[in-house]
Motif scaffolding. Sequence first.
Motif, PDB file in Angstrom:
ATOM      1  N   ALA A 187      10.245   6.591   1.786  1.00  0.00           N
ATOM      2  CA  ALA A 187       9.016   6.126   2.449  1.00  0.00           C
ATOM      3  C   ALA A 187       9.235   6.015   3.956  1.00  0.00           C
ATOM      4  O   ALA A 187       8.396   6.447   4.762  1.00  0.00           O
ATOM      5  N   LEU A 188      10.389   5.467   4.325  1.00  0.00           N
ATOM      6  CA  LEU A 188      10.679   5.273   5.746  1.00  0.00           C
ATOM      7  C   LEU A 188      10.944   6.609   6.451  1.00  0.00           C
ATOM      8  O   LEU A 188      10.533   6.817   7.595  1.00  0.00           O
ATOM      9  N   THR A 189      11.611   7.528   5.746  1.00  0.00           N
ATOM     10  CA  THR A 189      11.905   8.845   6.334  1.00  0.00           C
ATOM     11  C   THR A 189      10.598   9.600   6.592  1.00  0.00           C
ATOM     12  O   THR A 189      10.417  10.207   7.656  1.00  0.00           O
ATOM     13  N   LEU A 190       9.679   9.542   5.622  1.00  0.00           N
ATOM     14  CA  LEU A 190       8.381  10.219   5.815  1.00  0.00           C
ATOM     15  C   LEU A 190       7.645   9.637   7.018  1.00  0.00           C
ATOM     16  O   LEU A 190       7.058  10.372   7.822  1.00  0.00           O
TER      17      LEU A 190
ATOM     18  N   GLY B 214       8.312  -2.955   5.002  1.00  0.00           N
ATOM     19  CA  GLY B 214       7.124  -2.859   5.859  1.00  0.00           C
ATOM     20  C   GLY B 214       7.457  -3.183   7.308  1.00  0.00           C
ATOM     21  O   GLY B 214       6.968  -2.536   8.238  1.00  0.00           O
ATOM     22  N   ILE B 215       8.306  -4.181   7.497  1.00  0.00           N
ATOM     23  CA  ILE B 215       8.704  -4.561   8.861  1.00  0.00           C
ATOM     24  C   ILE B 215       9.550  -3.430   9.471  1.00  0.00           C
ATOM     25  O   ILE B 215       9.382  -3.076  10.643  1.00  0.00           O
ATOM     26  N   ALA B 216      10.419  -2.837   8.653  1.00  0.00           N
ATOM     27  CA  ALA B 216      11.207  -1.685   9.132  1.00  0.00           C
ATOM     28  C   ALA B 216      10.266  -0.569   9.594  1.00  0.00           C
ATOM     29  O   ALA B 216      10.465   0.042  10.650  1.00  0.00           O
ATOM     30  N   GLY B 217       9.220  -0.330   8.814  1.00  0.00           N
ATOM     31  CA  GLY B 217       8.244   0.711   9.162  1.00  0.00           C
ATOM     32  C   GLY B 217       7.529   0.397  10.463  1.00  0.00           C
ATOM     33  O   GLY B 217       7.305   1.272  11.304  1.00  0.00           O
TER      34      GLY B 217
ATOM     35  N   GLY C 234       7.436  11.172  14.598  1.00  0.00           N
ATOM     36  CA  GLY C 234       8.377  11.863  15.477  1.00  0.00           C
ATOM     37  C   GLY C 234       9.553  11.002  15.895  1.00  0.00           C
ATOM     38  O   GLY C 234      10.147  11.218  16.956  1.00  0.00           O
ATOM     39  N   ALA C 235       9.904  10.016  15.050  1.00  0.00           N
ATOM     40  CA  ALA C 235      11.082   9.177  15.364  1.00  0.00           C
ATOM     41  C   ALA C 235      12.329   9.863  14.811  1.00  0.00           C
ATOM     42  O   ALA C 235      12.249  10.530  13.769  1.00  0.00           O
ATOM     43  N   PRO C 236      13.482   9.724  15.488  1.00  0.00           N
ATOM     44  CA  PRO C 236      14.690  10.371  14.974  1.00  0.00           C
ATOM     45  C   PRO C 236      15.098   9.813  13.608  1.00  0.00           C
ATOM     46  O   PRO C 236      14.881   8.640  13.329  1.00  0.00           O
ATOM     47  N   ARG C 237      15.704  10.679  12.761  1.00  0.00           N
ATOM     48  CA  ARG C 237      16.111  10.259  11.417  1.00  0.00           C
ATOM     49  C   ARG C 237      17.106   9.095  11.459  1.00  0.00           C
ATOM     50  O   ARG C 237      17.129   8.254  10.570  1.00  0.00           O
ATOM     51  N   SER C 238      17.923   9.087  12.526  1.00  0.00           N
ATOM     52  CA  SER C 238      18.936   8.029  12.641  1.00  0.00           C
ATOM     53  C   SER C 238      18.288   6.642  12.661  1.00  0.00           C
ATOM     54  O   SER C 238      18.885   5.642  12.268  1.00  0.00           O
ATOM     55  N   ARG C 239      17.050   6.632  13.110  1.00  0.00           N
ATOM     56  CA  ARG C 239      16.314   5.362  13.206  1.00  0.00           C
ATOM     57  C   ARG C 239      16.082   4.753  11.815  1.00  0.00           C
ATOM     58  O   ARG C 239      15.984   3.544  11.672  1.00  0.00           O
ATOM     59  N   VAL C 240      16.000   5.609  10.784  1.00  0.00           N
ATOM     60  CA  VAL C 240      15.748   5.123   9.427  1.00  0.00           C
ATOM     61  C   VAL C 240      16.892   4.204   8.992  1.00  0.00           C
ATOM     62  O   VAL C 240      16.678   3.082   8.536  1.00  0.00           O
ATOM     63  N   ASP C 241      18.131   4.680   9.160  1.00  0.00           N
ATOM     64  CA  ASP C 241      19.287   3.871   8.764  1.00  0.00           C
ATOM     65  C   ASP C 241      19.393   2.607   9.604  1.00  0.00           C
ATOM     66  O   ASP C 241      19.688   1.533   9.093  1.00  0.00           O
ATOM     67  N   GLU C 242      19.123   2.783  10.909  1.00  0.00           N
ATOM     68  CA  GLU C 242      19.180   1.607  11.794  1.00  0.00           C
ATOM     69  C   GLU C 242      18.212   0.528  11.323  1.00  0.00           C
ATOM     70  O   GLU C 242      18.563  -0.646  11.252  1.00  0.00           O
ATOM     71  N   MET C 243      16.982   0.952  10.996  1.00  0.00           N
ATOM     72  CA  MET C 243      15.953  -0.024  10.624  1.00  0.00           C
ATOM     73  C   MET C 243      16.247  -0.638   9.258  1.00  0.00           C
ATOM     74  O   MET C 243      16.033  -1.828   9.050  1.00  0.00           O
TER      75      MET C 243
ATOM     76  N   ALA D 161       0.809  -1.220   0.000  1.00  0.00           N
ATOM     77  CA  ALA D 161       0.000   0.000   0.000  1.00  0.00           C
ATOM     78  C   ALA D 161       0.845   1.273   0.000  1.00  0.00           C
ATOM     79  O   ALA D 161       0.365   2.346   0.342  1.00  0.00           O
ATOM     80  N   GLN D 162       2.122   1.165  -0.375  1.00  0.00           N
ATOM     81  CA  GLN D 162       2.995   2.341  -0.375  1.00  0.00           C
ATOM     82  C   GLN D 162       2.977   3.034  -1.735  1.00  0.00           C
ATOM     83  O   GLN D 162       2.672   2.411  -2.743  1.00  0.00           O
ATOM     84  N   HIS D 163       3.349   4.313  -1.733  1.00  0.00           N
ATOM     85  CA  HIS D 163       3.473   5.086  -2.971  1.00  0.00           C
ATOM     86  C   HIS D 163       4.664   4.534  -3.771  1.00  0.00           C
ATOM     87  O   HIS D 163       5.807   4.606  -3.303  1.00  0.00           O
ATOM     88  N   VAL D 164       4.379   3.971  -4.973  1.00  0.00           N
ATOM     89  CA  VAL D 164       5.442   3.241  -5.681  1.00  0.00           C
ATOM     90  C   VAL D 164       6.515   4.132  -6.301  1.00  0.00           C
ATOM     91  O   VAL D 164       7.562   3.661  -6.724  1.00  0.00           O
TER      92      VAL D 164
END
Length: 303
Positions: free
Chosen positions: A93-96, A138-141, A102-111, A83-86
């Motif tokens: 997608a994860l950064t948005l 999706g699991i990262a999200g 309100g999660a820190p940006r660093s979390r994107v790379d970690e995930m 269901a994500q914007h292709v």
Amino acid sequence: MIEIDHLTKRYGAFTAVDDVSFTARPGVVTGFLGPNGAGKSTAMRVMCGLTPASSGEARILGARYRDLTNPASQVGTLLDASAQHVGRTGREALTLAAIAIGAPRSRVDEMLSLVGLTPDESRRRLRNYSLGMRQRLGIAGALLGDPQVLILDEPANGLDPQGIHWMRGLLRGFADQGRTVLLSSHLLHEVEQTADEIIMIGRGRIVAQGSTRELLAGQGTVVASLDGARLAEALRRDGHAVTGAAGGELTVDADAETVGRVALEAQVVLTALRPAQGAGLEQMFLELTAGDARGTNGQEAAA
Ligand SMILES: Nc1ncnc2c1ncn2[C@@H]1O[C@H](COP(=O)(O)OP(=O)(O)OP(=O)(O)O)[C@@H](O)[C@H]1O
């Protein structure tokens, strides 16, 4: 903790979820198992406030989803990985999503690294993602907000055997930290391997529930011998139900010792004797699947 309390969801005259009650406890991986169309996704959508219940209630961490103070960081969900914007890249997608909750940006790379998406893959657009890559994203999200509860609809879909192995380890680790995991699957084997507790649902209703070990144990004995016909007759005479072809393995509703004693008396040589693990559960599941696959469940979905 997820508490489902007499939950019913109707679409017109069709009941997709019918008076379902169960609890998914912290520290435990709970598997929500059922054939296609059993009502798993519908129940999960109600849990996450995406569709209202017709009656009954779903509570997560003691409150309805919509009453949670910060639902996105308390509950991680994977409800529809496609269901994500292709046109977006995985990283975008994860950064948005990180910004939204309100999660820190660093979390994107970690995930991204946690779910095994390489920097190169994270820069590809989602339209070029394989189903397995979408599932990983999706699991990262779902994990982005470091939630206490995970609700994952068919997370193993599209993952290769190595990916499934990885996901099992991830969910086990998550539960071992005292968090709650509820995952759905239409594959008995998958749930057996992953879940500590199983809720089996068919045609909207719970048909079996309990610990995976309990549900798989105590289902009788499988026996093979040099004279199946004679052994089957002796076992039936002794009052046991016997199924299977005389020329192959027999399944008996008795423990191994009893089967061994009957064989000794009947002077039949045994060539195999083992617990019939999960045979009852598998049979129940096959019956559910067969009924639903042929559309013989007596209910028609409202359009
Ligand atoms: N919006 C809707 N309107 C009418 N019927 C619906 C709607 N959503 C779901 N249903 C019906 O409810 C039933 C349960 O569907 P659901 O998607 O919850 O099953 P499922 O167990 O998740 O199956 P699958 O493994 O195929 O995803 C199906 O018969 C489906 O057609």
